[in-house]
Design an enzyme around this catalytic site. Structure first.
Site, PDB file in Angstrom:
ATOM      1  N   LYS A 282       0.718 -18.086  17.779  1.00  0.00           N
ATOM      2  CA  LYS A 282      -0.383 -18.581  18.595  1.00  0.00           C
ATOM      3  C   LYS A 282      -1.642 -17.766  18.313  1.00  0.00           C
ATOM      4  O   LYS A 282      -1.588 -16.544  18.198  1.00  0.00           O
ATOM      5  CB  LYS A 282      -0.033 -18.479  20.081  1.00  0.00           C
ATOM      6  CG  LYS A 282       0.847 -19.589  20.590  1.00  0.00           C
ATOM      7  CD  LYS A 282       0.949 -19.528  22.112  1.00  0.00           C
ATOM      8  CE  LYS A 282       1.716 -20.714  22.649  1.00  0.00           C
ATOM      9  NZ  LYS A 282       1.773 -20.714  24.134  1.00  0.00           N
ATOM     10  N   GLU A 368      11.627 -28.889  35.380  1.00  0.00           N
ATOM     11  CA  GLU A 368      11.271 -29.187  36.770  1.00  0.00           C
ATOM     12  C   GLU A 368      12.463 -29.690  37.580  1.00  0.00           C
ATOM     13  O   GLU A 368      12.598 -29.359  38.764  1.00  0.00           O
ATOM     14  CB  GLU A 368      10.150 -30.230  36.805  1.00  0.00           C
ATOM     15  CG  GLU A 368       8.820 -29.732  36.258  1.00  0.00           C
ATOM     16  CD  GLU A 368       8.681 -29.869  34.760  1.00  0.00           C
ATOM     17  OE1 GLU A 368       7.621 -29.501  34.214  1.00  0.00           O
ATOM     18  OE2 GLU A 368       9.643 -30.354  34.108  1.00  0.00           O
ATOM     19  N   ARG A 396       8.465 -35.114  37.945  1.00  0.00           N
ATOM     20  CA  ARG A 396       9.580 -35.043  37.000  1.00  0.00           C
ATOM     21  C   ARG A 396      10.872 -34.610  37.688  1.00  0.00           C
ATOM     22  O   ARG A 396      11.938 -34.717  37.102  1.00  0.00           O
ATOM     23  CB  ARG A 396       9.229 -34.073  35.865  1.00  0.00           C
ATOM     24  CG  ARG A 396       7.885 -34.360  35.221  1.00  0.00           C
ATOM     25  CD  ARG A 396       7.666 -33.514  33.989  1.00  0.00           C
ATOM     26  NE  ARG A 396       8.285 -34.118  32.830  1.00  0.00           N
ATOM     27  CZ  ARG A 396       8.390 -33.521  31.648  1.00  0.00           C
ATOM     28  NH1 ARG A 396       7.916 -32.310  31.480  1.00  0.00           N
ATOM     29  NH2 ARG A 396       8.971 -34.117  30.639  1.00  0.00           N
TER      30      ARG A 396
END
Length: 628
Positions: A282, A368, A396
């Site tokens: 990243k 979730e 979700r």
């Protein structure tokens, strides 16, 4: 200026142009692409770290595959800026995440190269498998590629898709963009060689021929299979994906085009499900983002030469910060409190809580469904779980919310961040539906604080209950009211009259109380801070309904099934006939843009509320105007 700074990039208007670039010039092109990307995001704000990490991978995919005929599905979607730049949207990057401009995520209506709309994580493998199966059914020679990363492999949906894909016999490539680890140079060189070897047709053919021959002698076949697994296990860090039925390749350096391109070219010639493990960093190429990828995950505008600078004047406290401070204070006061997040520690304001209460902090990853049921399990044992989750992400875990929490009436507090419009992230992240989808579930209560202090108080109220309670609050700062330090709670299920007027009463749910007060000042109307969408303060509601000629409900949520609908239901149950004007979000997906501008477009600022009331109830306002 673009011609001089980015000559190679300027010549690329679509991937067909990219494929004309000599391979020896691709490194120079990736440098230009990374520079242009950094320059663009610094001007507009947006996701940076993850996009800097996918530059080479994006170039390699469009270089090897015949997109858009070949389908590439990007998971989560906030790693697709290089993809947008290379697919004809370079000159529109200055409009990124602005009203009428480019979305920060893939959108099918924006480009033929955006094959699937994504923004929530872990959907790519399922979607790409569907595309691959469609190609097989339709007899079309086409490749489907799913690029998954940024923790999206922690979600159960990804593994459900892998389990299905491994027995599908489709031409599907899953690329794991692993950006949480690095490859040292010697290991990288070895992995490059092995990846190209394992992806080659000779290796694949030899393996298949060997299996077919040895299947006639089961003991020899099992021995060969074990030897192969042992050999690969010595040089490849995972064989899990082969258990799903994939041919595993990698890991390889995702910033090394001399590794990426030959490997992808080999894989393109293979049949069946393939799994390529790519390691990226990243923030690659921008030292400040490499050093702190979290800070540069989604920065606002900044000077690339300087980096992110803390504002001299501290901004108003955000609702997320209010929640974080309350969580720590309540945890200090009650040792039963445990905090849960589905991979949103920073976004939900739980950094300090993790530092102070590490044994009571749980990051369950992008999961979730698991987060909700995990909270339920904790609650059955006498603990008081607080699940910090974005409104749009709780969708979700809806089955778990009903089946595991509500039916058992367990005391879980849902701290719903990003309720209402979220601005630049758009429809996929807007918390437009929580009031509607929560209030229809028995046992669950829904609180709508009007400001920061009320948010803290209603969190305390929710925590004190013995049943599930959701407290919904928006992104960003509120009215800037004075904050109390204590943990005092507000009365459960009770609202308050904030302004006494006559004729018309505005019933405000949440932070739209303040524009409602401003509108009421001009109209001479009463304003009620309802505070709770469920249970409604029916005593107060009926009192107001009997003493006014018309009611107006205001909420930053969908009108259909929302708090206004709850008011209508309560009036009908009491057989009271009072005209009601419902103001809220339209029955449409609202695009990205500045939140205040979007609220204005929805008629939910002070002027819009006043205008809507004036249009609907003009005769009732005439006496007020004459009195003024």
């Amino acid at each position: 200026m673009l011609n001089l700074k980015y000559p190679l990039l300027h010549a690329i208007n679509d991937p067909a142009d990219l494929r004309l670039v000599p391979r020896e010039q691709l490194r120079e092109l990736t440098d230009e692409l990374r520079g242009f990307l950094l320059e663009s995001v610094a001007k507009t704000g947006g996701h940076l770290s993850s996009n800097l990490g996918t530059v080479e991978l994006t170039v390699a995919l469009h270089y090897v595959y015949s997109t858009p005929h070949d389908r590439v599905v990007w998971d989560v979607g906030h790693q697709t800026y290089p993809h947008k730049i290379l697919t004809g949207r370079r000159d529109r990057m200055e409009t990124l995440r602005q009203l009428g401009g480019l979305s920060g995520f893939p959108q099918r209506g924006e480009s033929a190269y955006d094959t699937f709309g994504t923004a929530h994580s872990s959907t790519s493998i399922s979607a790409a498998l569907g595309m691959a199966m469609a190609a097989k059914i339709q007899g079309v020679e086409r490749h489907s590629v799913a690029v998954i990363g940024d923790g999206a492999m922690t979600a159960g949906m990804a593994f459900e898709a892998l389990n299905n894909a491994g027995v599908s016999d489709c031409n599907l490539l899953v690329i794991l963009n692993d950006n949480d680890m690095s490859i040292s140079p010697p290991v990288g060189a070895l992995n490059r060689y092995l990846a190209q070897l394992l992806s080659g047709r000779f290796y694949a053919a030899a393996k298949n021929v060997g299996k077919n021959v040895l299947k006639a002698a089961p003991p020899l076949f099992e021995l060969a299979k074990r030897l192969e697994e042992h050999a690969k296990g010595m040089v490849v860090p995972a064989t899990l994906f082969e258990k799903f039925g994939f041919n595993y390749i990698g890991p390889i350096d995702g910033h090394d085009l001399d590794s990426l391109i030959p490997t992808l070219e080999n894989i393109r010639l293979l049949k069946g499900p393939q799994f390529l493990h790519v390691v990226t960093k990243k923030g690659q190429g921008y030292k400040l983002a490499e050093a702190d990828p979290v800070a540069y995950h989604g920065p606002g505008k900044f000077d690339p030469a300087v980096g992110l600078v803390k504002p001299v004047t501290p901004p108003k406290q955000s609702f997320t910060q209010v929640f974080g401070h309350w969580l720590c204070d309540m945890a200090a006061a009650d040792e039963r409190l445990v905090g849960i997040t589905p991979a949103m520690r920073e976004g939900s304001g739980m950094v300090e809580f993790e530092q102070r209460f590490p044994n009571r902090y749980f990051d369950v990853g992008i999961a979730e469904q698991h987060a909700v049921t995990f909270a339920a399990g904790l609650a059955t044992e006498g603990l008081k779980p607080v699940l910090a989750i974005y409104s749009t992400f709780l969708q979700r875990g809806y089955d778990q919310l009903i089946h595991d929490v509500a039916i058992q009436n367990l005391p879980v507090v849902f701290a719903l961040d990003r309720a209402g419009l979220v601005g630049a992230d758009g429809a996929t992240h807007a918390g437009a539906y929580d009031i509607a989808y929560l209030r229809c579930i028995p046992n669950i209560s829904v609180a709508c604080p009007a400001d920061e202090n009320e948010c803290r108080q209603l969190l305390s109220t929710a925590f004190a209950q013995n049943h599930p309670v959701a407290v919904r609050y928006p992104r960003g700062a509120g009215a800037g009211v004075a904050m109390q330090d204590g943990l005092d709670a507000l009365p459960f299920g009770k609202g308050e009259i904030r302004r006494q007027g006559k004729g018309i009463a505005i019933l405000a749910f949440g932070t739209l109380l303040y524009p409602a007060l401003e509108a009421a000042q001009a109209l001479g109307a009463t304003v009620v801070n309802m505070r709770w969408a469920k249970p409604l303060d029916t005593d107060l509601l009926l009192q107001i309904a009997r003493s006014h000629q018309a009611l107006v409900t205001v909420e930053e949520g969908c009108r259909m099934g929302g708090a206004g609908s709850a008011v209508l239901e309560a009036l009908q149950a009491a057989t009271l006939e009072v005209p009601v004007l419902q103001l809220g979000l339209d029955d449409a997906f609202i695009e990205h843009g500045d939140p205040s501008r979007l609220l204005t477009m929805q008629g939910l600022d002070a002027a819009g509320i006043q205008a809507s009331i004036a249009r609907r109830f003009a005769p009732l306002l005439a006496p007020v105007a004459r009195a003024a």
